[in-house]
Design a protein around this motif. Structure first.
Motif, PDB file in Angstrom:
ATOM      1  N   UNK A 187       0.817  -1.202   0.000  1.00 28.57           N
ATOM      2  CA  UNK A 187       0.000   0.000   0.000  1.00 28.57           C
ATOM      3  C   UNK A 187       0.854   1.257   0.000  1.00 28.57           C
ATOM      4  N   UNK A 188       0.391   2.297   0.634  1.00 29.45           N
ATOM      5  CA  UNK A 188       0.956   3.646   0.748  1.00 29.45           C
ATOM      6  C   UNK A 188       0.510   4.506  -0.416  1.00 29.45           C
ATOM      7  N   UNK A 189       0.743   5.799  -0.292  1.00 27.57           N
ATOM      8  CA  UNK A 189       0.340   6.772  -1.302  1.00 27.57           C
ATOM      9  C   UNK A 189      -1.145   6.649  -1.633  1.00 27.57           C
TER      10      UNK A 189
ATOM     11  N   UNK B 298       1.200  -0.791   4.934  1.00 24.66           N
ATOM     12  CA  UNK B 298       1.487  -1.888   5.849  1.00 24.66           C
ATOM     13  C   UNK B 298       2.961  -2.256   5.694  1.00 24.66           C
ATOM     14  N   UNK B 299       3.716  -2.210   6.778  1.00 25.51           N
ATOM     15  CA  UNK B 299       5.095  -2.696   6.757  1.00 25.51           C
ATOM     16  C   UNK B 299       5.114  -4.103   7.345  1.00 25.51           C
ATOM     17  N   UNK B 300       5.883  -4.983   6.720  1.00 22.57           N
ATOM     18  CA  UNK B 300       5.874  -6.407   7.061  1.00 22.57           C
ATOM     19  C   UNK B 300       7.253  -6.835   7.565  1.00 22.57           C
ATOM     20  N   UNK B 301       7.251  -7.469   8.726  1.00 21.04           N
ATOM     21  CA  UNK B 301       8.464  -8.059   9.301  1.00 21.04           C
ATOM     22  C   UNK B 301       8.266  -9.564   9.423  1.00 21.04           C
ATOM     23  N   UNK B 302       9.361 -10.295   9.293  1.00 21.39           N
ATOM     24  CA  UNK B 302       9.321 -11.755   9.438  1.00 21.39           C
ATOM     25  C   UNK B 302      10.045 -12.150  10.710  1.00 21.39           C
TER      26      UNK B 302
END
Length: 335
Positions: free
Chosen positions: A19-21, A319-323
């Protein structure tokens, strides 16, 4: 190069962003559906100014980074939304959205079709005032946090009240404008106690178990938390909205680490958006894009079955995604 942080026996790798913007406009919550699908309510504008036209909820394909469905629209009529706050999925796939302004829960089919509503404004049993966080338990009952009644109520899916707990205050089991909700795999309920700068954990019946965080900006402290989630190992992640970070605690409430955002590259949808406008491309070449990396008001957290931690930001609209790595082994180097 992957961004990696190792803390004790835990290792987290930054993955990517989605996403974003303008993909999401002031998103307030995040819940995961089928693998690779997320549901997000967007407030569109700040609370207190309902005329924005972007109030809705969206079903989003996380892999292809595209919108699948839009549900709701701005307005006071049935099926419309003014201040969408929380979102949850019933076991049968229906989408439930709380409206903090209209004091109701609106219900939709997965394709966005409006199905009905329930909720009556007030502070009596079964009435609601300022509904925010909402989550279903394994039995199909639904918990709702009320920001203005300072309590949590448990309902059937059709809105019949089952139980409630909480009152205004700062002691165990008391609230000051509770916001986000989470139910873990054991059925325990976590409440982001916004005004008290903490998260509280309860049994399904409302008995106090533990508290995470305290007021402040130091390690392990919180400022206006809005969302909470747990992973399959029992670690707890809190959207520390006022401190622009996400805090990770172990099951006993000890701080593990903090995430501040690492979005060094645009999402797929943002690349398409920017590439379509030559002025944007030129502007980004001149700008210091490192300012985009960090979280800007993270509002909710979710963890999927692969122990990926998804963090949505109310200002950046992404959404920022971390593992969270399993059996991570440091690489060997020949010197």
């Amino acid at each position: 190069m992957a961004l990696i942080q190792t803390i004790g026996e835990r290792t987290y790798t930054y993955s990517h962003c989605v996403g974003s913007l303008f993909a999401f406009t002031a998103p307030s919550d995040l819940v995961l559906g089928a693998k690779g699908v997320a549901y997000v309510p967007s407030r569109g504008v700040d609370p207190g100014y309902p005329q924005g036209g972007l109030q809705r909820w969206s079903k989003w394909d996380l892999e292809d980074d595209v919108k699948i469905v839009d549900g709701g629209s701005q307005g006071f009529d049935d099926g419309q939304l003014i201040w969408p706050a929380g979102i949850s999925l019933a076991p049968d796939g229906r989408v439930f959205v709380t409206d903090e302004y209209m004091n109701r829960v609106s219900v939709y089919a997965d394709d966005g079709e409006y199905l009905g509503k329930w909720g009556e404004a007030g502070d009596a049993k079964g009435q609601i005032d300022g509904p925010t966080g909402i989550r279903f338990d394994a039995e199909g009952n639904v918990y709702v946090a009320e920001s203005r009644n300072n309590r949590v109520q448990k309902f059937t899916a059709d809105g019949r009240r089952l139980s409630a707990w909480g009152r205004e205050g700062s002691g165990p089991g008391e609230f000051n404008m509770p916001y986000g909700l989470h139910i873990d795999r054991h059925g325990d309920v976590y409440v982001a106690d916004w005004g008290n700068d903490r998260v509280q954990k309860f049994t399904p019946g409302g008995e106090f178990i533990a508290q995470f965080g305290s007021p402040g900006s130091g390690t392990g402290q919180l400022r206006r938390p809005t969302g909470v989630a747990t992973d399959r190992d029992g670690d707890v992640y809190v959207a520390d909205w006022g401190n622009n970070r996400v805090q990770a605690y172990d099951a006993e409430g000890d701080i593990i680490t903090s995430f501040y955002g690492d979005a060094r590259e645009l999402s797929k949808s943002a690349v398409v958006f920017v590439s379509a406008n030559s002025d944007f491309v030129k502007a980004r070449k001149r700008a210091d894009t490192s300012l985009e990396w960090a979280f800007r008001r993270p509002s909710a957290v979710a963890v999927n079955e692969d122990n990926q931690i998804l963090i949505i930001e109310s200002i950046s609209g992404r959404i920022q995604v971390y593992q969270k790595e399993e059996d991570y082994i440091d690489p060997q180097f020949n010197l």
